[in-house]
Scaffold this active site. Structure first.
Site, PDB file in Angstrom:
ATOM      1  N   ARG A   1      -2.101  -6.043  -8.520  1.00 34.27           N
ATOM      2  CA  ARG A   1      -1.415  -7.419  -8.166  1.00 34.27           C
ATOM      3  C   ARG A   1      -1.552  -8.417  -9.329  1.00 34.27           C
ATOM      4  O   ARG A   1      -0.689  -8.352 -10.478  1.00 34.27           O
ATOM      5  CB  ARG A   1      -1.475  -7.940  -7.062  1.00 34.27           C
ATOM      6  CG  ARG A   1      -0.875  -6.852  -5.860  1.00 34.27           C
ATOM      7  CD  ARG A   1      -1.492  -7.262  -4.507  1.00 34.27           C
ATOM      8  NE  ARG A   1      -2.862  -7.303  -4.440  1.00 34.27           N
ATOM      9  CZ  ARG A   1      -3.714  -7.250  -3.489  1.00 34.27           C
ATOM     10  NH1 ARG A   1      -3.104  -7.658  -2.475  1.00 34.27           N
ATOM     11  NH2 ARG A   1      -4.922  -6.985  -3.549  1.00 34.27           N
TER      12      ARG A   1
ATOM     13  N   SER B   1      -2.911  -7.814   2.701  1.00 32.59           N
ATOM     14  CA  SER B   1      -3.416  -7.593   4.060  1.00 32.59           C
ATOM     15  C   SER B   1      -3.915  -8.914   4.522  1.00 32.59           C
ATOM     16  O   SER B   1      -3.746  -9.319   5.882  1.00 32.59           O
ATOM     17  CB  SER B   1      -4.302  -6.631   4.212  1.00 32.59           C
ATOM     18  OG  SER B   1      -3.840  -5.383   3.750  1.00 32.59           O
TER      19      SER B   1
ATOM     20  N   HIS C   1       0.995  -0.989   0.015  1.00 35.37           N
ATOM     21  CA  HIS C   1      -0.295   0.154  -0.122  1.00 35.37           C
ATOM     22  C   HIS C   1       0.723   1.170  -0.108  1.00 35.37           C
ATOM     23  O   HIS C   1       0.775   2.470  -0.854  1.00 35.37           O
ATOM     24  CB  HIS C   1      -0.843   0.027   1.019  1.00 35.37           C
ATOM     25  CG  HIS C   1      -1.960  -1.113   1.353  1.00 35.37           C
ATOM     26  ND1 HIS C   1      -2.040  -1.868   2.289  1.00 35.37           N
ATOM     27  CD2 HIS C   1      -3.138  -1.446   0.615  1.00 35.37           C
ATOM     28  CE1 HIS C   1      -3.200  -2.613   2.199  1.00 35.37           C
ATOM     29  NE2 HIS C   1      -3.718  -2.266   0.984  1.00 35.37           N
TER      30      HIS C   1
ATOM     31  N   LYS D   1     -16.017  -7.983   3.421  1.00 33.64           N
ATOM     32  CA  LYS D   1     -14.983  -8.546   4.198  1.00 33.64           C
ATOM     33  C   LYS D   1     -15.679  -8.712   5.583  1.00 33.64           C
ATOM     34  O   LYS D   1     -16.570  -8.237   6.154  1.00 33.64           O
ATOM     35  CB  LYS D   1     -13.663  -7.807   4.697  1.00 33.64           C
ATOM     36  CG  LYS D   1     -13.113  -7.853   3.087  1.00 33.64           C
ATOM     37  CD  LYS D   1     -11.586  -7.054   3.330  1.00 33.64           C
ATOM     38  CE  LYS D   1     -10.784  -7.071   2.118  1.00 33.64           C
ATOM     39  NZ  LYS D   1      -9.337  -6.192   2.377  1.00 33.64           N
TER      40      LYS D   1
END
Ligand code: ADP
Length: 159
Positions: free
Chosen positions: A90, A127, A17, A41
């Site tokens: 990513r 994360s 990040h 989440k």
């Protein structure tokens, strides 16, 4: 100088990040980091500390500020006169999701999305993985800012 938004849940902020935030600042001049809640989440490991950790981890970066983010991303951006969101990319699954989000956000208010490729050292860092390692007492210090490593040491272990 253009102010852009780097949104995320940052549970916790990682070196990946910080890399994206730094590069967005270098390209556009100013970055607002929006620390939000991803309703897809589950509960957050770092909870209300996420914003403070983002602020601490980016304190050395001139032109970078952070705010809590509620509600629709496009509304948060519009209220602040922000027309561009910058996100990190990513692998392929990131792309599929980000493309859907970018199209939706553009159709809602015309908000533009710029996708920056993750830097090689951080391309497989998330994360989610960091949280799993922390839960079981592993050392994440090579992958997170020092303030996150310190905060992780204070959390209860699961085993
Ligand atoms: P979200 O809750 O939307 O998944 P995250 O906090 O996980 O948000 O991430 C916010 C943004 O940071 C996303 O655009 C994500 O692709 C990007 N990001 C996360 N990890 C990395 C990394 N290692 N390198 C580059 N970008 C990353």
């Amino acid at each position: 100088m253009t102010l852009v938004l780097c949104p995320g849940s940052f549970d916790p902020i990682t070196n990946g990040h910080v890399d994206i935030i730094t590069r967005a600042r270098d390209v556009f001049g100013e970055v607002l980091v929006g620390v939000g809640r991803n309703t897809l989440k589950a509960a957050y490991l770092f909870g209300d500390r996420r914003l403070d950790l983002v602020r601490e981890a980016t304190a050395h970066l001139a032109g970078v500020t952070a705010e809590p983010m509620e509600g629709l991303l496009v509304d948060f951006a519009k209220e602040r006169g922000i027309t561009t969101v910058v996100k990190g990319l990513r692998f392929g699954t990131d792309f599929d999701f980000e493309l859907q989000l970018a199209h939706m956000n553009h159709s809602l208010t015309g908000l533009e999305t710029v996708l920056l490729p993750a830097s090689a050292p951080h391309v497989s860092l998330s994360s989610t993985i960091v949280r799993e390692v922390i839960k079981f007492g592993g050392d994440v210090s090579p992958h997170v800012p020092p303030c996150v490593a310190a905060a992780a040491g204070e959390l209860p272990r699961q085993v």
